[in-house]
Design a protein around this motif. Structure first.
Motif, short mmCIF file in Angstrom:
data_model
loop_
_atom_site.label_atom_id
_atom_site.label_comp_id
_atom_site.label_asym_id
_atom_site.label_seq_id
_atom_site.Cartn_x
_atom_site.Cartn_y
_atom_site.Cartn_z
N TRP A 74 0.85 -1.19 0.00
CA TRP A 74 0.00 0.00 0.00
C TRP A 74 0.89 1.24 0.00
N TYR B 279 -2.96 10.46 3.08
CA TYR B 279 -4.09 10.91 3.89
C TYR B 279 -3.92 12.42 4.03
N ALA C 166 -8.97 1.28 1.76
CA ALA C 166 -8.48 1.55 3.11
C ALA C 166 -9.47 2.40 3.90
N ILE D 175 -9.09 9.01 9.57
CA ILE D 175 -8.26 8.68 10.73
C ILE D 175 -8.17 9.93 11.62
N LYS E 259 -4.40 9.05 16.28
CA LYS E 259 -4.74 7.61 16.20
C LYS E 259 -3.90 6.92 15.12
N GLY E 260 -3.54 5.68 15.42
CA GLY E 260 -2.79 4.88 14.45
C GLY E 260 -1.43 5.50 14.14
N VAL E 261 -0.76 4.91 13.18
CA VAL E 261 0.58 5.39 12.82
C VAL E 261 0.46 6.74 12.10
N CYS E 262 -0.54 6.84 11.22
CA CYS E 262 -0.72 8.10 10.46
C CYS E 262 -1.10 9.26 11.38
N GLY E 263 -2.07 9.02 12.25
CA GLY E 263 -2.51 10.08 13.16
C GLY E 263 -1.40 10.49 14.13
N HIS F 126 -2.35 0.88 16.36
CA HIS F 126 -2.21 0.73 14.91
C HIS F 126 -3.56 0.39 14.28
N ILE F 127 -3.85 1.02 13.14
CA ILE F 127 -5.12 0.77 12.45
C ILE F 127 -4.86 -0.20 11.30
N CYS G 288 -5.81 -1.52 8.23
CA CYS G 288 -6.68 -1.41 7.05
C CYS G 288 -6.52 -2.66 6.20
N ASP H 73 1.84 7.60 3.39
CA ASP H 73 1.84 6.34 4.14
C ASP H 73 2.29 5.19 3.23
N ASP I 240 3.08 0.99 3.30
CA ASP I 240 2.90 -0.25 4.07
C ASP I 240 3.60 -1.41 3.37
#
Ligand code: SME
Length: 166
Positions: A53, A57, A74, A78, A82-86, A106-107, A109, A132, A134
Motif C-alpha cells: 500500500w 491521507y 483503506a 483517521i 490515532k494509528g501510525v498516520c494520526g 495501529h489501524i 486497514c 503512508d 505499508d
C-alpha cells in the motif's frame, strides 16, 4: 512514458534517487494536484518493491481523509493521534514502524501490512497530511528510504498546493 528497465540494475540508493527524479520530472509538467498525487503513488509502486500500500491521507479539519493511493481499499478517515498516520500528524515526526503489530493503536486497514513508514507533510510550519507506505514484511523500511521519502515529500511541497481541495 516512464523507463523502468534501468531500475532493475540499480542498488537501493540509486533507485531512491531515480524515484525522486521521476517525481520531479512528472510534477514539473502538470499543475493539477489530484493528477500529481495520483502519479506520485504510481511512481512509488513502480520504483519500490515489497509494498502492499502507498498513498496519502490529507488533513481535512480535524481528521485525516483518504487521498490518492495504490493498494487495497483503506479506512476513509483517521483521527489525529490515532494509528501510525494520526501519530505522525500529532508528533510531526516520521514514523518508521518495524512491526505494526507492536504499535499501540495501529489501524489495520490491510491485514497483510506488517511494517509501515509514514512521512508527515509539513509546509511552512503547517501539517497538510501524510504519505503512508505499508509492507507485508516486518522491518521492511530502512533509514535510507526514510531519508529519500522525506526528500520525496519536499519535492511534493514544491509543486502541490495543499490548501486546494484536491
Ligand atoms: N495503518 C495505518 C492506517 C492506514 S492504512 O495502513 C492504509 C495507521 O495505523 O495509521
Amino acid at each position: 512514458m516512464f523507463k523502468l528497465d534501468p531500475i532493475k540494475k540499480m542498488d537501493e540508493e540509486e533507485r531512491l534517487k531515480y524515484m525522486n527524479m521521476l517525481l520531479k520530472s512528472q510534477l514539473s509538467s502538470e499543475k493539477d494536484n489530484l493528477a500529481n498525487l495520483s502519479n506520485a503513488t504510481g511512481i512509488i509502486m513502480a520504483c519500490i518493491d515489497r509494498l502492499n500500500w502507498a498513498g496519502f491521507y490529507i488533513l481535512r479539519g480535524k481528521e485525516l481523509v483518504l487521498g490518492p493511493f495504490q493498494g487495497l481499499p483503506a479506512c476513509n478517515r483517521i483521527e489525529i493521534g490515532k494509528g501510525v498516520c494520526g501519530t505522525a500528524v500529532k508528533t510531526r515526526e516520521v514514523q518508521l514502524v518495524p512491526d505494526v503489530n507492536l504499535f499501540p493503536g495501529h489501524i489495520a486497514c490491510d491485514s497483510a501490512s506488517n511494517s509501515e513508514l509514514v512521512i508527515p507533510i509539513i509546509k511552512s510550519g503547517r501539517v497538510y497530511g501524510v504519505l503512508d507506505l505499508d509492507s507485508p514484511e516486518k522491518e521492511r523500511f530502512t533509514e535510507l528510504e526514510k531519508k529519500y521519502f522525506i526528500k520525496f515529500v519536499e519535492i511534493l511541497n514544491e509543486y502541490v498546493d495543499w490548501r486546494a481541495d484536491t
